[in-house]
Motif scaffolding. Structure first.
Motif, mmCIF file in Angstrom:
data_model
loop_
_atom_site.group_PDB
_atom_site.id
_atom_site.type_symbol
_atom_site.label_atom_id
_atom_site.label_comp_id
_atom_site.label_asym_id
_atom_site.label_seq_id
_atom_site.Cartn_x
_atom_site.Cartn_y
_atom_site.Cartn_z
ATOM 1 N N LEU A 47 15.354 62.789 35.902
ATOM 2 C CA LEU A 47 14.830 62.133 34.698
ATOM 3 C C LEU A 47 15.389 60.718 34.571
ATOM 4 C CD1 LEU A 47 13.238 62.233 32.056
ATOM 5 C CD2 LEU A 47 15.252 63.255 30.966
ATOM 6 N N LYS A 48 16.674 60.557 34.864
ATOM 7 C CA LYS A 48 17.286 59.231 34.796
ATOM 8 C C LYS A 48 16.650 58.289 35.817
ATOM 9 C CE LYS A 48 21.760 56.860 35.028
ATOM 10 N NZ LYS A 48 23.235 57.031 35.219
ATOM 11 N N ILE A 49 16.444 58.787 37.034
ATOM 12 C CA ILE A 49 15.801 57.974 38.072
ATOM 13 C C ILE A 49 14.385 57.606 37.646
ATOM 14 C CG2 ILE A 49 14.911 58.027 40.441
ATOM 15 C CD1 ILE A 49 17.333 59.818 41.138
ATOM 16 N N LEU A 50 13.669 58.590 37.090
ATOM 17 C CA LEU A 50 12.295 58.355 36.628
ATOM 18 C C LEU A 50 12.262 57.248 35.575
ATOM 19 C CD1 LEU A 50 9.779 61.181 35.650
ATOM 20 C CD2 LEU A 50 10.029 59.128 34.255
ATOM 21 N N ASN A 51 13.153 57.333 34.590
ATOM 22 C CA ASN A 51 13.167 56.343 33.512
ATOM 23 C C ASN A 51 13.454 54.936 34.033
ATOM 24 O OD1 ASN A 51 12.550 58.045 31.381
ATOM 25 N ND2 ASN A 51 14.683 58.616 31.024
ATOM 26 N N ASN A 52 14.368 54.828 34.995
ATOM 27 C CA ASN A 52 14.702 53.509 35.531
ATOM 28 C C ASN A 52 13.581 52.949 36.402
ATOM 29 O OD1 ASN A 52 17.248 53.266 34.305
ATOM 30 N ND2 ASN A 52 18.235 54.457 35.902
ATOM 31 N N ILE A 53 13.007 53.797 37.259
ATOM 32 C CA ILE A 53 11.907 53.342 38.112
ATOM 33 C C ILE A 53 10.699 52.945 37.272
ATOM 34 C CG2 ILE A 53 10.225 54.087 39.853
ATOM 35 C CD1 ILE A 53 12.365 55.763 41.141
ATOM 36 N N ASP A 54 10.511 53.659 36.158
ATOM 37 C CA ASP A 54 9.341 53.401 35.313
ATOM 38 C C ASP A 54 9.358 52.013 34.699
ATOM 39 O OD1 ASP A 54 6.897 54.491 34.203
ATOM 40 O OD2 ASP A 54 7.904 54.450 32.250
ATOM 41 N N MET A 55 10.508 51.335 34.728
ATOM 42 C CA MET A 55 10.557 49.982 34.192
ATOM 43 C C MET A 55 9.811 48.989 35.092
ATOM 44 S SD MET A 55 11.685 49.878 31.235
ATOM 45 C CE MET A 55 11.694 48.092 31.055
ATOM 46 N N ALA A 56 9.564 49.357 36.352
ATOM 47 C CA ALA A 56 8.768 48.478 37.221
ATOM 48 C C ALA A 56 7.336 48.359 36.704
ATOM 49 C CB ALA A 56 8.800 48.978 38.666
ATOM 50 N N PRO A 57 6.610 49.480 36.495
ATOM 51 C CA PRO A 57 5.263 49.348 35.931
ATOM 52 C C PRO A 57 5.248 48.799 34.507
ATOM 53 C CG PRO A 57 5.866 51.664 36.184
ATOM 54 C CD PRO A 57 6.884 50.860 36.921
ATOM 55 N N ARG A 58 6.278 49.119 33.716
ATOM 56 C CA ARG A 58 6.316 48.577 32.351
ATOM 57 C C ARG A 58 6.495 47.059 32.378
ATOM 58 N NH1 ARG A 58 9.602 52.695 28.342
ATOM 59 N NH2 ARG A 58 8.646 54.637 29.083
ATOM 60 N N THR A 59 7.284 46.578 33.327
ATOM 61 C CA THR A 59 7.491 45.138 33.460
ATOM 62 C C THR A 59 6.226 44.449 33.959
ATOM 63 O OG1 THR A 59 9.866 45.392 33.884
ATOM 64 C CG2 THR A 59 8.829 43.362 34.674
ATOM 65 N N THR A 60 5.605 45.014 34.973
ATOM 66 C CA THR A 60 4.406 44.380 35.540
ATOM 67 C C THR A 60 3.231 44.422 34.574
ATOM 68 O OG1 THR A 60 3.954 46.474 36.706
ATOM 69 C CG2 THR A 60 5.026 44.730 37.955
ATOM 70 N N LEU A 61 3.155 45.454 33.745
ATOM 71 C CA LEU A 61 2.094 45.497 32.735
ATOM 72 C C LEU A 61 2.183 44.276 31.828
ATOM 73 C CD1 LEU A 61 0.794 48.448 30.652
ATOM 74 C CD2 LEU A 61 1.699 46.469 29.444
ATOM 75 N N ILE A 62 3.396 43.943 31.423
ATOM 76 C CA ILE A 62 3.583 42.795 30.530
ATOM 77 C C ILE A 62 3.339 41.476 31.250
ATOM 78 C CG2 ILE A 62 5.297 41.564 29.126
ATOM 79 C CD1 ILE A 62 6.546 44.315 28.501
ATOM 80 N N TRP A 95 8.366 39.222 24.930
ATOM 81 C CA TRP A 95 7.998 40.633 24.816
ATOM 82 C C TRP A 95 8.698 41.451 25.911
ATOM 83 C CZ3 TRP A 95 2.504 42.798 26.186
ATOM 84 C CH2 TRP A 95 2.476 44.184 25.965
ATOM 85 N N LEU A 96 8.751 40.887 27.119
ATOM 86 C CA LEU A 96 9.412 41.573 28.236
ATOM 87 C C LEU A 96 10.890 41.796 27.931
ATOM 88 C CD1 LEU A 96 9.312 42.713 31.108
ATOM 89 C CD2 LEU A 96 9.723 40.391 31.954
ATOM 90 N N ALA A 97 11.544 40.791 27.379
ATOM 91 C CA ALA A 97 12.959 40.928 27.009
ATOM 92 C C ALA A 97 13.132 42.030 25.968
ATOM 93 C CB ALA A 97 13.487 39.597 26.475
ATOM 94 N N LEU A 98 12.193 42.111 25.035
ATOM 95 C CA LEU A 98 12.242 43.151 24.011
ATOM 96 C C LEU A 98 12.078 44.539 24.642
ATOM 97 C CD1 LEU A 98 12.258 43.787 20.919
ATOM 98 C CD2 LEU A 98 9.755 43.680 21.036
ATOM 99 N N ALA A 99 11.138 44.670 25.581
ATOM 100 C CA ALA A 99 10.904 45.959 26.248
ATOM 101 C C ALA A 99 12.141 46.406 27.017
ATOM 102 C CB ALA A 99 9.705 45.852 27.186
ATOM 103 N N TRP A 100 12.815 45.459 27.656
ATOM 104 C CA TRP A 100 14.039 45.791 28.390
ATOM 105 C C TRP A 100 15.172 46.150 27.432
ATOM 106 C CZ3 TRP A 100 15.623 46.938 33.180
ATOM 107 C CH2 TRP A 100 14.689 46.766 34.213
ATOM 108 N N ALA A 101 15.200 45.518 26.270
ATOM 109 C CA ALA A 101 16.215 45.858 25.267
ATOM 110 C C ALA A 101 16.039 47.292 24.800
ATOM 111 C CB ALA A 101 16.137 44.896 24.083
ATOM 112 N N VAL A 102 14.782 47.701 24.606
ATOM 113 C CA VAL A 102 14.500 49.093 24.217
ATOM 114 C C VAL A 102 14.988 50.040 25.312
ATOM 115 C CG1 VAL A 102 12.680 50.772 23.763
ATOM 116 C CG2 VAL A 102 12.528 48.487 22.764
ATOM 117 N N HIS A 103 14.704 49.695 26.560
ATOM 118 C CA HIS A 103 15.109 50.555 27.681
ATOM 119 C C HIS A 103 16.631 50.646 27.804
ATOM 120 C CE1 HIS A 103 15.304 52.368 31.640
ATOM 121 N NE2 HIS A 103 15.999 51.337 32.090
ATOM 122 N N LEU A 104 17.301 49.524 27.737
ATOM 123 C CA LEU A 104 18.755 49.501 27.912
ATOM 124 C C LEU A 104 19.484 50.181 26.765
ATOM 125 C CD1 LEU A 104 19.191 45.890 29.350
ATOM 126 C CD2 LEU A 104 19.295 48.058 30.601
#
Length: 219
Positions: A47-62, A95-104
């Motif tokens: 689950l931890k690996i999934l959440n971290n890898i998922d930031m690639a598509p979340r970043t590219t979407l933005i 917006w990208l910085a905000l999305a990463w703040a939510v993730h971190l």
């Protein structure tokens, strides 16, 4: 083609590469999380690996819109002033910085999380309205760009749907980590992932269609 346009083109091409690659990694990691034969520790690591890898598509979407917007401006497909491209880039990087703040913050910080969701709905509506207007001929933009805007809006919408589909997962995971896995928690986790995978596969198809439109550039 100038070096600047070549670099913009490369950057925009990398968007679907990292988007689909990251999604594939997250998709594969989810199979370990749902496997009842795995220990709780192994499933939580997946689950931890999934959440971290998922930031690639979340970043590219933005990043998909500002890179595409800049490329369309550089190639003369959109008659917009240069400062509009700069404003879009700054806004989406914010917006990208905000999305990463939510993730971190591991999804914590209710205020920034709500702001992130509000931005997603706002961008979805703006892209959908502009795309539909472009398809209808009410806005002077190339047809393929109008279609890509509609697809981008659908991708954001699917991302929001996936978030809702994952809500039951959190309670099941908390139960699994505190008392151990049960048939009920395993069933919930499997059901949630099954529904989310349908949305993810649909999203993959949309990204591929958008990529084709960007290459074919039909008028």
């Amino acid at each position: 083609m100038t070096i600047g346009i070549a670099l913009l083109t490369l950057l925009h091409i990398l968007i679907p590469i990292y988007w689909l690659g990251g999604d594939l990694g997250a998709f594969y990691s989810s199979t370990f999380m749902t496997d009842p034969k795995r220990t709780v520790g192994e499933r939580m690591m997946a689950l931890k690996i999934l959440n971290n890898i998922d930031m690639a598509p979340r970043t590219t979407l933005i990043l998909a819109f500002p890179t595409g917007f800049a490329l369309a401006w550089a190639k003369g497909w959109l008659a917009v002033p240069g400062f509009a491209v700069v404003i879009a880039a700054v806004a989406f990087l914010g917006w990208l910085a905000l999305a990463w703040a939510v993730h971190l913050n591991h999804g914590g910080g209710a205020g920034i999380k709500r702001l992130d969701i509000a931005i997603r709905y706002g961008v979805l509506i703006a892209l959908a309205l502009t795309g539909i207007a472009g398809v209808a001929g009410d806005v002077a933009i190339p047809f393929f760009i109008a279609l890509k805007l509609c697809i981008m809006a659908c991708c954001i919408g699917l991302g929001l749907i996936v978030r809702r589909q994952l809500v039951p997962l959190f309670g099941a995971i908390r139960t699994m980590t505190s008392t151990g896995p049960t048939a009920e928690t395993d069933a919930i986790i499997a059901a949630v992932n099954g529904r989310a995978r349908i949305s993810v596969l649909t999203l993959w198809a949309l990204v591929l269609i958008a990529s084709f439109l960007g290459i074919a550039t039909p008028v």
